[in-house]
Design an enzyme around this catalytic site. Structure first.
Site, PDB file in Angstrom:
ATOM      1  N   TYR A  72      -1.303  -0.908  10.247  1.00 28.87           N
ATOM      2  CA  TYR A  72      -1.472  -1.241   8.827  1.00 28.87           C
ATOM      3  C   TYR A  72      -0.248  -0.806   8.024  1.00 28.87           C
ATOM      4  O   TYR A  72       0.273  -1.569   7.206  1.00 28.87           O
ATOM      5  CB  TYR A  72      -2.742  -0.560   8.305  1.00 28.87           C
ATOM      6  CG  TYR A  72      -3.063  -0.840   6.850  1.00 28.87           C
ATOM      7  CD1 TYR A  72      -3.536  -2.083   6.435  1.00 28.87           C
ATOM      8  CD2 TYR A  72      -2.915   0.160   5.877  1.00 28.87           C
ATOM      9  CE1 TYR A  72      -3.850  -2.332   5.104  1.00 28.87           C
ATOM     10  CE2 TYR A  72      -3.226  -0.076   4.549  1.00 28.87           C
ATOM     11  CZ  TYR A  72      -3.697  -1.324   4.164  1.00 28.87           C
ATOM     12  OH  TYR A  72      -4.003  -1.567   2.842  1.00 28.87           O
TER      13      TYR A  72
ATOM     14  N   SER B 135       0.841  -1.198   0.000  1.00 31.85           N
ATOM     15  CA  SER B 135       0.000   0.000   0.000  1.00 31.85           C
ATOM     16  C   SER B 135       0.875   1.246   0.000  1.00 31.85           C
ATOM     17  O   SER B 135       1.994   1.230   0.523  1.00 31.85           O
ATOM     18  CB  SER B 135      -0.862   0.022   1.267  1.00 31.85           C
ATOM     19  OG  SER B 135      -1.472   1.285   1.424  1.00 31.85           O
TER      20      SER B 135
HETATM   21  P1  NAD Z   1     -11.593  -6.054   0.439  1.00 30.81           P
HETATM   22  O1  NAD Z   1     -11.929  -5.856   1.889  1.00 30.81           O
HETATM   23  O2  NAD Z   1     -12.584  -5.647  -0.598  1.00 30.81           O
HETATM   24  O3  NAD Z   1     -11.203  -7.566   0.199  1.00 30.81           O
HETATM   25  C1  NAD Z   1     -10.367  -8.262   1.074  1.00 30.81           C
HETATM   26  C2  NAD Z   1     -10.695  -9.743   0.983  1.00 30.81           C
HETATM   27  O4  NAD Z   1      -9.784 -10.436   1.837  1.00 30.81           O
HETATM   28  C3  NAD Z   1     -12.114 -10.091   1.443  1.00 30.81           C
HETATM   29  O5  NAD Z   1     -12.749 -10.897   0.457  1.00 30.81           O
HETATM   30  C4  NAD Z   1     -11.887 -10.855   2.752  1.00 30.81           C
HETATM   31  O6  NAD Z   1     -12.862 -11.871   2.984  1.00 30.81           O
HETATM   32  C5  NAD Z   1     -10.505 -11.456   2.500  1.00 30.81           C
HETATM   33  N1  NAD Z   1      -9.822 -11.839   3.737  1.00 30.81           N
HETATM   34  C6  NAD Z   1      -9.700 -11.104   4.872  1.00 30.81           C
HETATM   35  N2  NAD Z   1      -9.047 -11.825   5.806  1.00 30.81           N
HETATM   36  C7  NAD Z   1      -8.748 -13.025   5.237  1.00 30.81           C
HETATM   37  C8  NAD Z   1      -8.102 -14.203   5.703  1.00 30.81           C
HETATM   38  N3  NAD Z   1      -7.660 -14.291   6.972  1.00 30.81           N
HETATM   39  N4  NAD Z   1      -7.960 -15.252   4.860  1.00 30.81           N
HETATM   40  C9  NAD Z   1      -8.446 -15.171   3.593  1.00 30.81           C
HETATM   41  N5  NAD Z   1      -9.088 -14.095   3.097  1.00 30.81           N
HETATM   42  C10 NAD Z   1      -9.235 -13.036   3.917  1.00 30.81           C
HETATM   43  O7  NAD Z   1     -10.179  -5.323   0.226  1.00 30.81           O
HETATM   44  P2  NAD Z   1      -9.514  -4.609  -1.038  1.00 30.81           P
HETATM   45  O8  NAD Z   1      -9.702  -3.152  -0.868  1.00 30.81           O
HETATM   46  O9  NAD Z   1      -9.880  -5.276  -2.304  1.00 30.81           O
HETATM   47  O10 NAD Z   1      -7.963  -4.874  -0.678  1.00 30.81           O
HETATM   48  C11 NAD Z   1      -7.228  -5.938  -1.219  1.00 30.81           C
HETATM   49  C12 NAD Z   1      -5.765  -5.760  -0.837  1.00 30.81           C
HETATM   50  O11 NAD Z   1      -5.278  -4.509  -1.341  1.00 30.81           O
HETATM   51  C13 NAD Z   1      -5.519  -5.729   0.677  1.00 30.81           C
HETATM   52  O12 NAD Z   1      -4.327  -6.403   0.983  1.00 30.81           O
HETATM   53  C14 NAD Z   1      -5.402  -4.245   0.962  1.00 30.81           C
HETATM   54  O13 NAD Z   1      -4.638  -4.004   2.137  1.00 30.81           O
HETATM   55  C15 NAD Z   1      -4.711  -3.754  -0.290  1.00 30.81           C
HETATM   56  N6  NAD Z   1      -4.919  -2.325  -0.558  1.00 30.81           N
HETATM   57  C16 NAD Z   1      -6.170  -1.802  -0.720  1.00 30.81           C
HETATM   58  C17 NAD Z   1      -6.316  -0.439  -0.949  1.00 30.81           C
HETATM   59  C18 NAD Z   1      -7.675   0.218  -1.134  1.00 30.81           C
HETATM   60  O14 NAD Z   1      -7.732   1.461  -1.129  1.00 30.81           O
HETATM   61  N7  NAD Z   1      -8.752  -0.513  -1.303  1.00 30.81           N
HETATM   62  C19 NAD Z   1      -5.181   0.384  -1.011  1.00 30.81           C
HETATM   63  C20 NAD Z   1      -3.930  -0.193  -0.836  1.00 30.81           C
HETATM   64  C21 NAD Z   1      -3.804  -1.536  -0.611  1.00 30.81           C
END
Ligand code: NAD
Length: 253
Positions: A159, A144
């Site tokens: 985080y 991130s």
């Molecule tokens: P999201 O919450 O939409 O999806 C996350 C998924 O991970 C969910 O389906 C959840 O069920 C699953 N999950 C959570 N804990 C788990 C576990 N213990 N085992 C298996 N699955 C698990 O999130 P997103 O926004 O699509 O983010 C995806 C990735 O991108 C994450 O690692 C997040 O930190 C990173 N990210 C997101 C953003 C953003 O702005 N959305 C920015 C930077 C990084």
């Protein structure tokens, strides 16, 4: 070597509007067999069905808690029996939390690290040996912008620390497994429109964040999914140990 003979594993790809689901779709469009591993079994199967329907490739949706080694082992064993060899792993499963450092407790700190760091270790440790044996593999971490600029988007210190740990993990692993045909890279998204923040990022706070983004909008899941798919190509074998920003210019360094 062609990706049509290989499986791409995407963790955390059940979430309907998430980066993982979009990535699983993009990889399938590029010809990969896809395996979706998520805590949410129904969501994982739904993603897999949608992929098989749209792209006519094989797709697996499996329940898996990445924090639990037994659960990871069971999912990997199922794939070993039923799916083509694993050629790519996208460490996407992640959770965030905005808790300020002066309020965070050890339990919350551990939960953030358990999913983002230990979870990535559990599955990477299981899948990379096979990649190394076959002489081909692609691993991509979802870090991130918070890791690079020290928070400032939504996630707090825990985080940012966990996402920075992923960068060190990816870089050191890239060095170790490069000679074995396995590349390891990270993407560092800025604010992407998904459900990870629940309803906690709305209204004026969201507008203020968008005001700081040079391209004038938050990111879309496809912005990230396309880059990950590019890094997983067979032809991307000279790219390793790199971190790719996908943040609309919100952090330029
Ligand atoms: P999201 O919450 O939409 O999806 C996350 C998924 O991970 C969910 O389906 C959840 O069920 C699953 N999950 C959570 N804990 C788990 C576990 N213990 N085992 C298996 N699955 C698990 O999130 P997103 O926004 O699509 O983010 C995806 C990735 O991108 C994450 O690692 C997040 O930190 C990173 N990210 C997101 C953003 C953003 O702005 N959305 C920015 C930077 C990084």
């Amino acid at each position: 070597m062609t990706v049509t003979d290989l499986t791409a594993v995407v963790t955390g790809a059940a979430s309907r509007r998430g980066i993982g689901r979009a990535t699983a779709q993009a990889l399938a469009a590029a010809g990969w067999t896809v395996a979706v591993l998520d805590l949410d079994e129904a969501g994982a199967k739904d993603t897999a069905d949608e992929i098989a329907d749209r792209h006519g490739v094989q797709a697996f949706g499996l329940a898996c808690d990445v924090t639990d080694e037994g659960s990871v082992a069971a999912a990997v064993d199922t794939l070993a029996a039923d799916a083509p060899a694993v050629g790519a792993l996208v460490n996407n499963a992640g959770i965030t939390s905005p808790t300020r450092f002066l309020d965070v407790d050890g339990g919350e700190w551990d939960r953030i690290f358990a999913v983002n760091v230990r979870g990535a270790y559990n599955i990477t440790r299981r899948l990379v040996p096979g990649m190394a044996e076959r002489g081909f593999g692609r691993v991509v971490f979802l870090s991130s912008v918070s890791a690079e600029r020290g928070g400032g988007v939504f996630g707090g210190v825990a985080y940012s620390a966990a996402k920075a740990a992923q960068l060190g993990f990816a870089r050191a692993l890239a060095r170790e497994v490069g000679p074995l045909g396995v590349t390891v890279n990270s993407v560092a998204p800025g604010l992407i429109d998904t459900d990870i923040t629940g309803d906690a990022l709305q209204g004026e706070r969201k507008e203020a964040l968008i005001a700081g983004i040079p391209v004038g909008r938050n990111g879309r899941v496809a912005d990230v999914a396309d880059l990950i798919t590019y890094l997983c190509r067979v032809e991307s074998g000279y790219i390793t140990g790199a971190t790719y920003d996908v943040n609309g210019g919100s952090h330029i360094h």
